[in-house]
Design an enzyme around this catalytic site. Structure first.
Site, PDB file in Angstrom:
ATOM      1  N   SER A  30     -44.689 -59.039   9.268  1.00 47.23           N
ATOM      2  CA  SER A  30     -43.147 -58.618  10.149  1.00 47.23           C
ATOM      3  C   SER A  30     -42.756 -57.220  10.266  1.00 47.23           C
ATOM      4  CB  SER A  30     -42.169 -59.594   9.449  1.00 47.23           C
ATOM      5  OG  SER A  30     -42.101 -59.231   7.991  1.00 47.23           O
ATOM      6  N   HIS A  44     -44.721 -65.405  12.107  1.00 44.81           N
ATOM      7  CA  HIS A  44     -44.498 -64.236  13.158  1.00 44.81           C
ATOM      8  C   HIS A  44     -45.656 -64.407  14.386  1.00 44.81           C
ATOM      9  CE1 HIS A  44     -40.920 -61.717  12.347  1.00 44.81           C
ATOM     10  NE2 HIS A  44     -41.164 -61.982  10.882  1.00 44.81           N
ATOM     11  N   LYS A  49     -37.920 -68.634  14.591  1.00 46.11           N
ATOM     12  CA  LYS A  49     -38.373 -67.636  15.111  1.00 46.11           C
ATOM     13  C   LYS A  49     -38.548 -67.933  16.759  1.00 46.11           C
ATOM     14  CE  LYS A  49     -39.047 -64.709  11.231  1.00 46.11           C
ATOM     15  NZ  LYS A  49     -39.691 -64.975   9.817  1.00 46.11           N
TER      16      LYS A  49
HETATM   17  C1  PLP Z   1     -39.021 -65.133   8.633  1.00 47.14           C
HETATM   18  C2  PLP Z   1     -40.283 -65.569   7.749  1.00 47.14           C
HETATM   19  C3  PLP Z   1     -39.955 -66.429   6.669  1.00 47.14           C
HETATM   20  C4  PLP Z   1     -38.907 -67.269   6.466  1.00 47.14           C
HETATM   21  O1  PLP Z   1     -38.472 -68.205   7.363  1.00 47.14           O
HETATM   22  P1  PLP Z   1     -37.318 -68.990   7.413  1.00 47.14           P
HETATM   23  O2  PLP Z   1     -37.659 -70.217   8.135  1.00 47.14           O
HETATM   24  O3  PLP Z   1     -36.298 -68.384   8.232  1.00 47.14           O
HETATM   25  O4  PLP Z   1     -36.890 -69.138   6.083  1.00 47.14           O
HETATM   26  C5  PLP Z   1     -41.063 -66.722   6.089  1.00 47.14           C
HETATM   27  N1  PLP Z   1     -42.417 -66.013   6.054  1.00 47.14           N
HETATM   28  C6  PLP Z   1     -42.454 -65.290   7.015  1.00 47.14           C
HETATM   29  C7  PLP Z   1     -43.723 -64.337   7.277  1.00 47.14           C
HETATM   30  C8  PLP Z   1     -41.328 -64.750   7.651  1.00 47.14           C
HETATM   31  O5  PLP Z   1     -41.310 -63.748   8.605  1.00 47.14           O
END
Ligand code: PLP
Length: 403
Positions: free
Chosen positions: A190, A218, A249
């Site tokens: 990320s 991502h 996301k």
């Molecule tokens: C954003 C993210 C998470 C967390 O996701 P949520 O559903 O917001 O808790 C977990 N792993 C990665 C790689 C992320 O980028």
């Protein structure tokens, strides 16, 4: 109730230090729906300002899409507001199962289990699936939630290999005589926006009889030819055993996550995954809307294709202007500034110009690795980016980042 002066001062000092160091994170107040153009108050209560948003995870532009909103309304109308229960007591609706099945077929896996977030999904996996006889092989730059999940599995031996270093990973796998070996990596990282070397990882996994677990938060929806994620990107969809991903996301951006993969492991998680057993079921509106997202993504790849095009355009434009970027080919495009305060100032100046980005610095990235992370979205237009580029050039020159 004894909130002592000592305790109070302890916190005050830390906060003051953060402010003085330019490391204090302040929240900008958004007064519109999420999108490529948003209205923002900063500081809180100030007049609204309309700005171009280049820092959301709204990769596919679905966060405020009318069809998604309609499906959320349908879920609310037909299945109610909340479940007031965890899944196994009285929190499983037909739509929860429908989403789990749709997700499995989208990702090409055997089964899927929903969680309140991907953070929770990663918190569940290691403790529920591994014991002291097993070992984890973890990329150094995995997401915080994976690190926390690994910490919860206290008895499991954990090896960390330097970021994407396949030689080191191989060495660790070779030396291990653990019963179950689990390699864990983010699909797309990320903060840097680079893609894990899943082609090599899956080869090593075969050679040393290890399991492959990828967090595609991502990636899901837009990496790979049809947006199935990093495994599709490398053509190794049949070689990944476990995937976690988020609905927060690209997939509508509300909330929720899942683990998808081999059916025995998914069944184990329903029995023993602590955030699954002890945290509430996803709200019906989110479930219905996420089903709709998967339907939209299964129709065509228009959004994913547009996103890829914009990412190339934006990367090339910034490079031509003289900015130093992290190498990569995803919609995450970080501009390296190395200094936390400079990153904060850069973001503040851009906001004045009508472009909304944030400075990232320790502990979100390593010390001395401060940056502005820009992210592309299918909701953006090329013309938006052309305007934004002029702002980046103006601020870049003013702050001495480019000539
Ligand atoms: C954003 C993210 C998470 C967390 O996701 P949520 O559903 O917001 O808790 C977990 N792993 C990665 C790689 C992320 O980028």
């Amino acid at each position: 109730m004894t909130y002592t002066k000592t305790a109070q001062k302890f916190y005050e000092d830390i906060l003051t230090q953060k402010r003085n160091d330019g490391l204090f994170k302040e929240e900008y107040i958004i007064t519109s729906p999420q999108g490529s153009w948003i209205t923002v108050q900063f500081p809180e209560g100030a007049p609204e300002k309309r700005v171009l948003n280049l820092c959301s995870n709204n990769y596919l532009g679905l966060s405020s899409h009318p069809d998604i909103i309609k499906s959320a309304h349908d879920g609310l109308d037909k299945r109610g507001y909340g479940m007031s229960s965890v899944r196994f007591i009285c929190g499983t609706q037909d739509t929860h199962r429908e989403l789990e099945k749709k997700m499995s077929s989208f990702l090409g896996t055997e089964d899927t289990i929903l969680f309140g977030s991907c953070f929770d999904a990663n918190g569940a996996v290691f403790e529920a699936l591994l014991t002291e006889e097993d070992a984890i092989f973890s990329d150094q730059l995995v997401h915080a939630s994976i690190i926390d999940g690994e910490r919860l599995a206290k008895k499991v031996t954990r090896f960390i290999y330097p970021h994407s270093d396949m030689t080191e990973l191989e060495k660790l796998l070779k030396e291990s005589n653990a019963r179950i070996k689990m390699i864990i990596t983010d699909g797309v990282f990320s903060m840097d926006g680079d893609i894990a070397k899943l082609d090599e990882i899956t080869e090593l996994a075969e050679k040393y009889q290890a399991m492959v677990f990828v967090d595609d938060s991502h990636s899901t929806g837009f990496i790979g030819k049809t947006g199935r994620g990093t495994a599709e990107y490398y053509g190794v969809m049949d070689k990944v055993d476990l995937i976690t991903t988020t609905f927060g996301k690209a997939l509508g951006g509300a909330t929720g996550g899942c683990v998808s993969g081999k059916k025995e492991m998914i069944a184990m998680l329903r029995q023993a995954g602590r955030p699954y057993l002890f945290s509430n079921a996803l709200m019906p509106a989110v479930v219905s809307a996420t089903i709709k997202v998967l339907d939209i993504l299964s129709e065509n790849t228009d959004r994913r294709d547009k996103l890829a095009e914009l990412a190339i355009f934006w990367r090339e434009s910034l490079e031509k202007a003289g900015f130093e970027l992290k190498a990569g080919n995803t919609p995450i495009i970080p501009i390296m500034l190395y200094d936390a305060k400079l990153a904060q100032d850069f973001a503040r100046e851009l906001f004045e110009e009508g472009v909304y980005v944030r400075g990232f610095f320790f502990p979100v990235v390593a010390q001395g690795q401060a940056r502005i992370r820009t992210q592309m979205s299918a909701g953006l237009e090329k013309a938006d980016l052309e305007t934004a580029l002029q702002s980046f050039i103006k601020v870049g020159k003013k702050l001495g980042v480019i000539k």
